[in-house]
Design a protein around this motif. Sequence first.
Motif, PDB file in Angstrom:
ATOM      1  N   GLY A 441       0.829  -1.201   0.000  1.00  0.00           N
ATOM      2  CA  GLY A 441       0.000   0.000   0.000  1.00  0.00           C
ATOM      3  C   GLY A 441       0.866   1.254   0.000  1.00  0.00           C
ATOM      4  N   GLU A 442       0.224   2.383   0.237  1.00  0.00           N
ATOM      5  CA  GLU A 442       0.961   3.649   0.284  1.00  0.00           C
ATOM      6  C   GLU A 442       1.874   3.670   1.508  1.00  0.00           C
ATOM      7  OE1 GLU A 442       1.021   6.088  -1.869  1.00  0.00           O
ATOM      8  OE2 GLU A 442      -0.394   5.127  -3.257  1.00  0.00           O
ATOM      9  N   GLN A 443       3.144   3.955   1.269  1.00  0.00           N
ATOM     10  CA  GLN A 443       4.118   4.032   2.363  1.00  0.00           C
ATOM     11  C   GLN A 443       4.827   5.392   2.305  1.00  0.00           C
ATOM     12  OE1 GLN A 443       6.671   0.533   2.901  1.00  0.00           O
ATOM     13  NE2 GLN A 443       5.446  -0.564   1.336  1.00  0.00           N
ATOM     14  N   SER A 444       4.965   5.983   3.451  1.00  0.00           N
ATOM     15  CA  SER A 444       5.662   7.281   3.540  1.00  0.00           C
ATOM     16  C   SER A 444       7.135   7.030   3.842  1.00  0.00           C
ATOM     17  CB  SER A 444       5.023   8.152   4.636  1.00  0.00           C
ATOM     18  OG  SER A 444       5.704   9.382   4.744  1.00  0.00           O
ATOM     19  N   ALA A 449      10.559   8.076  -4.412  1.00  0.00           N
ATOM     20  CA  ALA A 449       9.465   8.271  -5.375  1.00  0.00           C
ATOM     21  C   ALA A 449       9.111   6.907  -5.957  1.00  0.00           C
ATOM     22  CB  ALA A 449       9.899   9.220  -6.481  1.00  0.00           C
ATOM     23  N   VAL A 450       7.839   6.528  -5.908  1.00  0.00           N
ATOM     24  CA  VAL A 450       7.433   5.199  -6.355  1.00  0.00           C
ATOM     25  C   VAL A 450       6.088   5.270  -7.068  1.00  0.00           C
ATOM     26  CG1 VAL A 450       6.349   4.674  -4.131  1.00  0.00           C
ATOM     27  CG2 VAL A 450       7.045   2.806  -5.636  1.00  0.00           C
ATOM     28  N   ALA A 451       5.913   4.457  -8.115  1.00  0.00           N
ATOM     29  CA  ALA A 451       4.647   4.321  -8.847  1.00  0.00           C
ATOM     30  C   ALA A 451       4.602   2.913  -9.434  1.00  0.00           C
ATOM     31  CB  ALA A 451       4.532   5.366  -9.944  1.00  0.00           C
ATOM     32  N   SER A 452       3.403   2.384  -9.623  1.00  0.00           N
ATOM     33  CA  SER A 452       3.278   1.010 -10.118  1.00  0.00           C
ATOM     34  C   SER A 452       2.052   0.866 -11.011  1.00  0.00           C
ATOM     35  CB  SER A 452       3.186   0.028  -8.945  1.00  0.00           C
ATOM     36  OG  SER A 452       2.020   0.291  -8.172  1.00  0.00           O
ATOM     37  N   TYR A 453       2.066  -0.199 -11.808  1.00  0.00           N
ATOM     38  CA  TYR A 453       0.941  -0.550 -12.682  1.00  0.00           C
ATOM     39  C   TYR A 453       0.836  -2.069 -12.703  1.00  0.00           C
ATOM     40  CZ  TYR A 453      -1.359  -1.709 -17.116  1.00  0.00           C
ATOM     41  OH  TYR A 453      -2.170  -2.257 -18.078  1.00  0.00           O
ATOM     42  N   TYR A 454      -0.373  -2.604 -12.448  1.00  0.00           N
ATOM     43  CA  TYR A 454      -0.564  -4.056 -12.403  1.00  0.00           C
ATOM     44  C   TYR A 454      -1.883  -4.416 -13.083  1.00  0.00           C
ATOM     45  CZ  TYR A 454      -1.586  -8.704 -10.545  1.00  0.00           C
ATOM     46  OH  TYR A 454      -1.907 -10.034 -10.425  1.00  0.00           O
ATOM     47  N   GLN A 455      -1.835  -5.427 -13.960  1.00  0.00           N
ATOM     48  CA  GLN A 455      -3.047  -5.925 -14.618  1.00  0.00           C
ATOM     49  C   GLN A 455      -2.894  -7.425 -14.813  1.00  0.00           C
ATOM     50  OE1 GLN A 455      -4.085  -3.975 -18.276  1.00  0.00           O
ATOM     51  NE2 GLN A 455      -5.839  -5.328 -18.683  1.00  0.00           N
ATOM     52  N   SER A 456      -3.865  -8.178 -14.291  1.00  0.00           N
ATOM     53  CA  SER A 456      -3.798  -9.639 -14.411  1.00  0.00           C
ATOM     54  C   SER A 456      -4.634 -10.105 -15.598  1.00  0.00           C
ATOM     55  CB  SER A 456      -4.289 -10.309 -13.126  1.00  0.00           C
ATOM     56  OG  SER A 456      -5.643  -9.972 -12.879  1.00  0.00           O
ATOM     57  N   ASP A 470      14.141  -0.384   5.269  1.00  0.00           N
ATOM     58  CA  ASP A 470      14.753  -0.651   6.579  1.00  0.00           C
ATOM     59  C   ASP A 470      15.213   0.678   7.162  1.00  0.00           C
ATOM     60  OD1 ASP A 470      16.105  -1.464   8.801  1.00  0.00           O
ATOM     61  OD2 ASP A 470      17.565  -2.703   7.735  1.00  0.00           O
ATOM     62  N   PRO A 471      14.439   1.265   8.057  1.00  0.00           N
ATOM     63  CA  PRO A 471      14.801   2.595   8.580  1.00  0.00           C
ATOM     64  C   PRO A 471      16.103   2.591   9.373  1.00  0.00           C
ATOM     65  CG  PRO A 471      12.948   1.672   9.799  1.00  0.00           C
ATOM     66  CD  PRO A 471      13.197   0.759   8.652  1.00  0.00           C
TER      67      PRO A 471
END
Length: 671
Positions: A441-444, A449-456, A470-471
């Motif tokens: 999910g959305e993570q701060s 910078a992150v973006a994704s695209y998924y289609q099954s 890993d902070p």
Amino acid sequence: MILLSFTFSIFFLISDTVIADSKEADSIYKVSDGILDLRSWDPSQGEVKLSGTWKFIPSQLIRDPKSHSWEDLWNQADIAATGVFWNNHGNPEVNNARYGTYLLKVLWPRDWSQPLAWGEAMGINSAFEVIDWQSGRLLARSGFPAENLADEIPWWMERVFPISGALDLPDESWFLIPVSCFSYHGGGIMIPPVIDLYENLFQQLTYKRFIIHINVGFLLVLAFYHTILYFYLRSERANLYFAMICASMCMRQYTTERIIEDFIGVWGTHWYSLLNFRIEYATTTVGVFCLQRYLECLMPGIMGRTKAIKFWQILALGLFLSTIFIPNYDMLSRILPLFQIFYIISIASFFALLLNRSRSMNKDRITARIFSVLLFFLWASVFFDIVVLQFSIKSPMLAHYSIAIFFVGQSIILARNYQRAFRHERNLEEAKQVQKAFMPGEQSIPDLAVASYYQSAEQTGGDWFDYHYDPGTGNIYALVGDVTGHGIASALITGTAIGAARSSIHFIREHQMGVEEGSIHMVRTINEAIIPTGHKVRKLMTMALVSWNMNTGDGCYINLGHQPLIKVSRRLGPKIVLKGGPILGLDQNISIEAQPFTLESGDYVVLFSDGLLENPGMQGQVLKMRKIIKSLRQADNPRQAIDRIQSMTKEIWQDRDIEDDCTVLALGRSA
């Protein structure tokens, strides 16, 4: 469609009962020694069926009243009952006859004004004419009677001929009825005609034809629906065979009722008569064969693969070919008992197999027992019809009722399959939601910078992606995996892989592993997790992992039989990073090699599965790597990169369903 099938079955039963009732309507008026007395007849009493004993002159076709004296013919004629085969007659001359002339004398009601009609019942491949002796007019015709098979034109059709205008209803009428029949069981026959008000007979015939066309129409709809269903679900061959059963029943209905002769006229039926019985027996044989294949597809293994089944299939093929190559019906009629025995034994065998094997079945036991009951009714009705037909021209046609019951059973099976499909669809939807929950999910995360695209390709897929931060060390780990195939089985393997990746990140944090060490540990953990399950279901997985330190930008890239990594630099633009490695799920002791690289501020990487490059568009075209690289030159960050890639896939794929899962993950260091 379930409702349609059930409605058709009920309609078939009701309509067939109504038609049967209309056929069985009896009358107190009968022909006695060639004379029918209708002087006290009232139309409200119903139609008059011309059954009884007629005058009959064997082996003579008399058409010209002027060539003979009525008294001489009357005295010469023998007594013969209508509706009885000539070869069942006591007189040897009648027994040997294949054609002859019936004589009938009708005493009409006086002062009659309403129009009457002569209704011809369906003959058994016979031909006859009705000629008024006084006027010489041809009142009715069914084909063309002749003295040999070559010249005869048989016609089975039920027709209605008005007779009031032709006769003007004198006190009495004399009729010549020349008849010929060379085909059916080698013995002639004339089924008793009827006399009634023209309006009544015409309405009855029109209604019957309407019912027949409706029945055939329902069969065609069912055949068309199951054909479309087969092409939509190629794996369900039962739909194809059921469509063929419906189509063969349509052809058989049209041949037995000879509806086609409505449209081509009596003189055009000679060629059709040569094909009629071929079509009838061929379609019936095909129908029985398709029934066997239908049951086998519906309940795999129910028929087995024994030598008996193979012999039965060869016999069915032989009977089918005989309908094509035997030159005439006279020869075909000699092997008619083979067809009848084939039908009876085949249906009985299907019934016995289903009943016997349903005892040891779990999955399809109910379906097998339902069809056992249906096949028993079908066998009993066919057997009864064939036995009765050997002794009488009037068969109760119980097979019609059993066919309707068969469709009721098909409706039940469709309903059960629909219930299963609904349950399966609901389970798939739940599995889809579970798999969706696996995705990150959305993570701060600072400076990420992150973006994704998924289609099954289906509701659940074999692609997956994940990323972890890993902070404590500032390390980021990003993964894209592709399990072979798609669907529930592949989705379960993805769940195993994602679970292994997330458990390994806790171990990495506890032991404060570096980027390369932590990446290798994560790969080994995932591999060990999917090997036991993957081996059993023959599922392997490719994967790409990229990791770096958010503070320094130093990281590594591991490719395990996956698509290459695309690194997009602010200074140098996009670059393909080629690196090979072993596929996961084959061996625990795999050799893992990490390739070092550095991400500067504003750089990002793009990970993707093979579905991005392999899914074809409407014209068969696919997305090329060079087009992706060209597009990424204009993308300054991961969000723009995903938007551009998604726009290209929509342009190529349009509304076409994709054949393979597609995943794209873009992430990097913020500028």
